[in-house]
Design a protein around this motif. Structure first.
Motif, PDB file in Angstrom:
ATOM      1  N   LYS A 164     -10.504  -2.134 -37.660  1.00  0.00           N
ATOM      2  CA  LYS A 164     -11.513  -1.119 -36.830  1.00  0.00           C
ATOM      3  C   LYS A 164     -12.730  -1.789 -36.517  1.00  0.00           C
ATOM      4  CE  LYS A 164     -13.954   3.386 -37.223  1.00  0.00           C
ATOM      5  NZ  LYS A 164     -14.600   4.406 -38.178  1.00  0.00           N
ATOM      6  N   THR A 165     -13.456  -2.546 -37.531  1.00  0.00           N
ATOM      7  CA  THR A 165     -14.741  -3.198 -37.070  1.00  0.00           C
ATOM      8  C   THR A 165     -14.416  -4.269 -36.016  1.00  0.00           C
ATOM      9  OG1 THR A 165     -15.329  -2.968 -39.437  1.00  0.00           O
ATOM     10  CG2 THR A 165     -16.556  -4.756 -38.230  1.00  0.00           C
ATOM     11  N   GLU A 166     -13.314  -5.111 -36.184  1.00  0.00           N
ATOM     12  CA  GLU A 166     -13.008  -6.476 -35.063  1.00  0.00           C
ATOM     13  C   GLU A 166     -12.866  -5.546 -33.748  1.00  0.00           C
ATOM     14  OE1 GLU A 166     -12.753  -9.794 -36.113  1.00  0.00           O
ATOM     15  OE2 GLU A 166     -14.059  -8.743 -37.525  1.00  0.00           O
ATOM     16  N   LEU A 167     -12.167  -4.261 -33.706  1.00  0.00           N
ATOM     17  CA  LEU A 167     -11.967  -3.717 -32.312  1.00  0.00           C
ATOM     18  C   LEU A 167     -13.446  -3.304 -31.750  1.00  0.00           C
ATOM     19  CD1 LEU A 167      -8.727  -1.846 -32.733  1.00  0.00           C
ATOM     20  CD2 LEU A 167      -9.038  -4.306 -32.015  1.00  0.00           C
ATOM     21  N   LEU A 168     -14.099  -2.760 -32.629  1.00  0.00           N
ATOM     22  CA  LEU A 168     -15.493  -2.234 -32.242  1.00  0.00           C
ATOM     23  C   LEU A 168     -16.292  -3.460 -31.657  1.00  0.00           C
ATOM     24  CD1 LEU A 168     -16.399   0.661 -34.405  1.00  0.00           C
ATOM     25  CD2 LEU A 168     -16.261   0.752 -32.220  1.00  0.00           C
ATOM     26  N   ALA A 169     -16.181  -4.610 -32.207  1.00  0.00           N
ATOM     27  CA  ALA A 169     -17.138  -5.937 -31.962  1.00  0.00           C
ATOM     28  C   ALA A 169     -16.341  -6.433 -30.765  1.00  0.00           C
ATOM     29  CB  ALA A 169     -16.891  -6.712 -33.134  1.00  0.00           C
ATOM     30  N   GLY A 170     -15.226  -6.338 -30.722  1.00  0.00           N
ATOM     31  CA  GLY A 170     -14.654  -7.091 -29.487  1.00  0.00           C
ATOM     32  C   GLY A 170     -15.173  -6.090 -28.221  1.00  0.00           C
ATOM     33  N   LEU A 171     -15.072  -4.658 -28.103  1.00  0.00           N
ATOM     34  CA  LEU A 171     -15.579  -3.640 -27.232  1.00  0.00           C
ATOM     35  C   LEU A 171     -16.911  -4.099 -26.999  1.00  0.00           C
ATOM     36  CD1 LEU A 171     -13.804  -0.350 -28.395  1.00  0.00           C
ATOM     37  CD2 LEU A 171     -13.591  -1.453 -26.001  1.00  0.00           C
ATOM     38  N   THR A 172     -17.691  -4.119 -28.023  1.00  0.00           N
ATOM     39  CA  THR A 172     -19.144  -4.525 -27.658  1.00  0.00           C
ATOM     40  C   THR A 172     -19.332  -5.563 -26.911  1.00  0.00           C
ATOM     41  OG1 THR A 172     -19.623  -3.143 -29.754  1.00  0.00           O
ATOM     42  CG2 THR A 172     -21.376  -4.602 -29.159  1.00  0.00           C
ATOM     43  N   THR A 173     -18.927  -6.821 -27.292  1.00  0.00           N
ATOM     44  CA  THR A 173     -18.972  -8.081 -26.837  1.00  0.00           C
ATOM     45  C   THR A 173     -18.802  -7.968 -25.228  1.00  0.00           C
ATOM     46  OG1 THR A 173     -18.640  -9.358 -28.691  1.00  0.00           O
ATOM     47  CG2 THR A 173     -18.209 -10.541 -26.684  1.00  0.00           C
ATOM     48  N   PHE A 174     -17.494  -7.423 -24.964  1.00  0.00           N
ATOM     49  CA  PHE A 174     -16.944  -7.221 -23.650  1.00  0.00           C
ATOM     50  C   PHE A 174     -17.992  -6.480 -22.812  1.00  0.00           C
ATOM     51  CE2 PHE A 174     -14.733  -4.714 -20.603  1.00  0.00           C
ATOM     52  CZ  PHE A 174     -14.158  -5.579 -19.778  1.00  0.00           C
ATOM     53  N   LEU A 175     -18.492  -5.178 -23.552  1.00  0.00           N
ATOM     54  CA  LEU A 175     -19.489  -4.592 -22.693  1.00  0.00           C
ATOM     55  C   LEU A 175     -20.809  -5.152 -22.346  1.00  0.00           C
ATOM     56  CD1 LEU A 175     -18.908  -0.771 -24.140  1.00  0.00           C
ATOM     57  CD2 LEU A 175     -18.386  -1.695 -21.675  1.00  0.00           C
ATOM     58  N   THR A 176     -21.038  -6.154 -23.182  1.00  0.00           N
ATOM     59  CA  THR A 176     -22.356  -6.943 -22.945  1.00  0.00           C
ATOM     60  C   THR A 176     -22.039  -8.096 -22.005  1.00  0.00           C
ATOM     61  OG1 THR A 176     -22.117  -8.043 -24.783  1.00  0.00           O
ATOM     62  CG2 THR A 176     -23.572  -6.266 -25.250  1.00  0.00           C
ATOM     63  N   MET A 177     -21.174  -8.522 -21.772  1.00  0.00           N
ATOM     64  CA  MET A 177     -20.722  -9.877 -20.844  1.00  0.00           C
ATOM     65  C   MET A 177     -20.024  -9.581 -19.625  1.00  0.00           C
ATOM     66  SD  MET A 177     -17.851 -11.931 -23.032  1.00  0.00           S
ATOM     67  CE  MET A 177     -17.687 -13.212 -21.853  1.00  0.00           C
ATOM     68  N   VAL A 178     -19.243  -8.204 -19.592  1.00  0.00           N
ATOM     69  CA  VAL A 178     -18.607  -7.764 -18.374  1.00  0.00           C
ATOM     70  C   VAL A 178     -19.273  -7.886 -17.003  1.00  0.00           C
ATOM     71  CG1 VAL A 178     -18.991  -5.556 -18.479  1.00  0.00           C
ATOM     72  CG2 VAL A 178     -16.663  -6.381 -17.936  1.00  0.00           C
ATOM     73  N   TYR A 179     -20.471  -7.927 -16.989  1.00  0.00           N
ATOM     74  CA  TYR A 179     -21.345  -8.363 -15.796  1.00  0.00           C
ATOM     75  C   TYR A 179     -20.924  -9.417 -14.944  1.00  0.00           C
ATOM     76  CZ  TYR A 179     -24.181 -11.834 -18.369  1.00  0.00           C
ATOM     77  OH  TYR A 179     -24.730 -12.761 -19.016  1.00  0.00           O
ATOM     78  N   ILE A 180     -20.446 -10.519 -15.832  1.00  0.00           N
ATOM     79  CA  ILE A 180     -20.040 -11.715 -15.056  1.00  0.00           C
ATOM     80  C   ILE A 180     -18.952 -11.571 -14.127  1.00  0.00           C
ATOM     81  CG2 ILE A 180     -18.042 -12.483 -16.951  1.00  0.00           C
ATOM     82  CD1 ILE A 180     -20.879 -14.594 -15.031  1.00  0.00           C
ATOM     83  N   VAL A 181     -18.137 -10.566 -14.351  1.00  0.00           N
ATOM     84  CA  VAL A 181     -17.029 -10.540 -13.380  1.00  0.00           C
ATOM     85  C   VAL A 181     -17.560  -9.889 -12.050  1.00  0.00           C
ATOM     86  CG1 VAL A 181     -15.066 -10.191 -14.922  1.00  0.00           C
ATOM     87  CG2 VAL A 181     -16.137  -8.143 -14.140  1.00  0.00           C
ATOM     88  N   ILE A 182     -18.753  -9.493 -11.965  1.00  0.00           N
ATOM     89  CA  ILE A 182     -19.250  -8.866 -10.667  1.00  0.00           C
ATOM     90  C   ILE A 182     -20.307 -10.084 -10.333  1.00  0.00           C
ATOM     91  CG2 ILE A 182     -20.769  -7.019  -9.769  1.00  0.00           C
ATOM     92  CD1 ILE A 182     -17.780  -6.203 -10.474  1.00  0.00           C
ATOM     93  N   VAL A 183     -21.161 -10.484 -11.207  1.00  0.00           N
ATOM     94  CA  VAL A 183     -22.414 -11.297 -10.756  1.00  0.00           C
ATOM     95  C   VAL A 183     -21.637 -12.733 -10.373  1.00  0.00           C
ATOM     96  CG1 VAL A 183     -24.268 -12.494 -11.554  1.00  0.00           C
ATOM     97  CG2 VAL A 183     -23.831 -10.272 -12.378  1.00  0.00           C
ATOM     98  N   ASN A 184     -20.667 -13.316 -11.010  1.00  0.00           N
ATOM     99  CA  ASN A 184     -19.989 -14.369 -10.773  1.00  0.00           C
ATOM    100  C   ASN A 184     -19.782 -14.691  -9.135  1.00  0.00           C
ATOM    101  OD1 ASN A 184     -19.601 -17.316 -11.718  1.00  0.00           O
ATOM    102  ND2 ASN A 184     -17.547 -16.643 -11.630  1.00  0.00           N
ATOM    103  N   PRO A 185     -18.789 -13.616  -8.865  1.00  0.00           N
ATOM    104  CA  PRO A 185     -18.250 -13.508  -7.589  1.00  0.00           C
ATOM    105  C   PRO A 185     -19.375 -13.402  -6.322  1.00  0.00           C
ATOM    106  CG  PRO A 185     -17.030 -12.022  -8.887  1.00  0.00           C
ATOM    107  CD  PRO A 185     -17.931 -12.529  -9.594  1.00  0.00           C
ATOM    108  N   ALA A 186     -20.427 -12.732  -6.687  1.00  0.00           N
ATOM    109  CA  ALA A 186     -21.468 -12.361  -5.886  1.00  0.00           C
ATOM    110  C   ALA A 186     -22.434 -13.754  -5.630  1.00  0.00           C
ATOM    111  CB  ALA A 186     -22.492 -11.397  -6.388  1.00  0.00           C
ATOM    112  N   ILE A 187     -22.396 -14.596  -6.672  1.00  0.00           N
ATOM    113  CA  ILE A 187     -23.050 -15.752  -6.504  1.00  0.00           C
ATOM    114  C   ILE A 187     -22.162 -16.917  -5.663  1.00  0.00           C
ATOM    115  CG2 ILE A 187     -24.051 -17.780  -7.654  1.00  0.00           C
ATOM    116  CD1 ILE A 187     -24.819 -15.888  -9.993  1.00  0.00           C
ATOM    117  N   LEU A 188     -21.078 -16.959  -6.293  1.00  0.00           N
ATOM    118  CA  LEU A 188     -20.080 -18.258  -5.586  1.00  0.00           C
ATOM    119  C   LEU A 188     -19.701 -17.733  -4.033  1.00  0.00           C
ATOM    120  CD1 LEU A 188     -17.827 -19.315  -8.508  1.00  0.00           C
ATOM    121  CD2 LEU A 188     -19.921 -20.340  -7.828  1.00  0.00           C
ATOM    122  N   SER A 189     -19.910 -16.469  -3.896  1.00  0.00           N
ATOM    123  CA  SER A 189     -19.368 -15.959  -2.534  1.00  0.00           C
ATOM    124  C   SER A 189     -20.375 -16.543  -1.392  1.00  0.00           C
ATOM    125  CB  SER A 189     -19.158 -14.542  -2.238  1.00  0.00           C
ATOM    126  OG  SER A 189     -20.626 -13.937  -2.692  1.00  0.00           O
TER     127      SER A 189
END
Length: 433
Positions: free
Chosen positions: A12-37
């Motif tokens: 449970k702790t590991e899954l919550l940790a993974g969710l938390t990390t994902f939510l704090t870094m998922v911006y990259i899938v939007i920001v990265n294309p915006a910069i490289l485009s």
């Protein structure tokens, strides 16, 4: 498989940790294309390539190294990539620039297969290791404050306090208050639940909207950007992109190495100054960089946002496995990901709080010896002020041996520190950064 009991954690702790990390870094899938485009790369190409490289590298980190560290294309390196293409005035297009990234990735893999990177981590002085961790903490706290507009640019003083009455800042402060209360009350997963509550508030106040729907099929409009690796190497030689490859390599090595040390230090996984299974961990971003270049994205790096998952309790590869799976899911929900990652108030409180937790390493530093304290201080202050982990590490590596020589302690410095002090000086003085 992940030895959860050995690391005093559970599923449970590991899954919550993974969710938390994902939510704090998922911006990259939007920001990265915006910069490289801006360099001419199709938005959808970069979006899918970003996810592919993140999934491959993070899965390797999970299954081969068993570390709670997520990998994805790095901020800063994507901007450098774009500057190379735009600065060439049409002489170099993005395909040729990706060739340089690919070659840097190959060299990266070779170095990671040798004891070099492992010896580098062991060669970093203890005070600098703590300084790196604390500096990263200060840096990500500053990023959180800046993303949420609590701190804004100012012509006179460079930075200033933002408008505390704006809805984005108000939501950030509410989210920050909710999250610190949860953490103060020792609520397990307080960071994650703080983001969930903030997201709900954002939705019902009309700040979070899903105007583009919820689902969209991922695709690669151009297929493989690099179809022939031999041609890629030839392009680097033909256009003389040696400096570009060196810059990618040097910055990525130290960005990732510094971040891994910082995250592992925060998680309590560094034993006697050494990281177990370090070679497996160091291969993750090397593979991610090479594969990412084939599909069309800039170099990957270990993400400092992984510390948010560590703060929730993530200690093993199950955390990073969760991140990888969520990236795969995100590939089919780009409109939703774009909407959530576009609200800085949802993720900024986590970055600010994690930054404060990482600053605790300052207490472990040796402040009584000036030749130990000052280089570490430079690392800490340079990271947020230059918005670059690599630059912070560079000034630390340059100043440390200088002070040791002056104090007559030259023999205490590992030879690798001298080598990289020279390389970093060359990079800061003569190369783009």
């Amino acid at each position: 498989m992940f030895k959860l009991q050995d690391y005093n954690t559970n599923v449970k702790t590991e899954l919550l940790a993974g969710l938390t990390t994902f939510l704090t870094m998922v911006y990259i899938v939007i920001v990265n294309p915006a910069i490289l485009s801006a360099a001419g790369v199709p938005f959808d190409q970069v979006f899918t390539a970003t996810i592919i490289s993140a999934v491959i590298a993070t899965l390797w980190m999970a299954l081969a190294a068993n570390y709670p560290i997520a990998i994805a294309p790095g901020m800063g390196l994507n901007a450098y990539f774009t500057s190379i293409v735009l600065g060439s005035h049409g002489d170099i297009d993005y395909r040729i620039a990706f060739a340089a990234v690919f070659v840097a990735g190959l060299i990266f893999i070779i170095l990671s297969l040798t004891p070099f990177r492992q010896k580098l981590i062991e060669a970093i002085p203890t005070n600098l290791k703590y300084g790196i961790s604390a500096g990263i903490g200060l840096f990500i706290a500053f990023v959180g404050l800046r993303m949420s507009n609590i701190i804004v640019s100012n012509k006179t003083n460079l930075i200033a306090l933002g408008d505390l009455r704006s809805e984005g800042v108000v939501l950030t402060l509410i989210g920050l208050l909710i999250t610190i209360v949860l953490i103060a009350l020792n609520v397990n997963g307080g960071l994650f639940f703080g983001m969930i509550i903030t997201g709900i508030i954002a939705y019902f106040t009309g700040m979070l909207k899903f105007t583009k729907g919820f689902v969209a099929a991922p695709h690669l409009p151009e297929g493989l950007v690099i179809g022939n690796p031999i041609h890629a190497i030839g392009d680097v030689v033909h256009y003389g992109l040696y400096t570009v490859v060196f810059s990618f390599l040097l910055v990525t090595i130290f960005d990732t190495t510094g971040t891994m040390v910082g995250v592992a230090q925060q998680a309590g996984l560094v034993k006697d100054g050494k990281m177990p299974r370090v070679r497996q961990a160091l291969l993750a971003d090397a593979f991610g960089t090479s594969v990412g270049a084939l599909f069309g994205t800039s170099p990957t790096t270990a993400y400092i946002e992984s510390t948010s998952g560590v703060a929730v309790g993530g200690r093993t590869g199950l955390t990073s496995l969760t991140v990888a799976v969520l990236f795969i899911v995100a590939a089919f929900f780009s409109p939703v990901v774009g909407a959530v990652s576009g609200i800085a108030a949802i993720t900024s409180p986590a970055l600010i709080i994690v930054g404060s937790l990482m600053m605790g390493n300052v207490a472990k530093m040796n402040w009584s010896d000036f030749d130990e304290a000052f280089p570490a201080f430079l690392v800490i202050i340079a990271m947020p002020l230059t918005s670059s982990i690599a630059t912070g590490i560079a000034v630390g590596f340059i100043s440390y041996p200088i002070l040791k020589i002056v104090k007559g302690k030259a023999k205490e410095v590992h030879p690798l520190v001298y080598v990289f002090a020279v390389l970093f000086f060359y990079q800061l003085a003569f190369l783009a950064h």
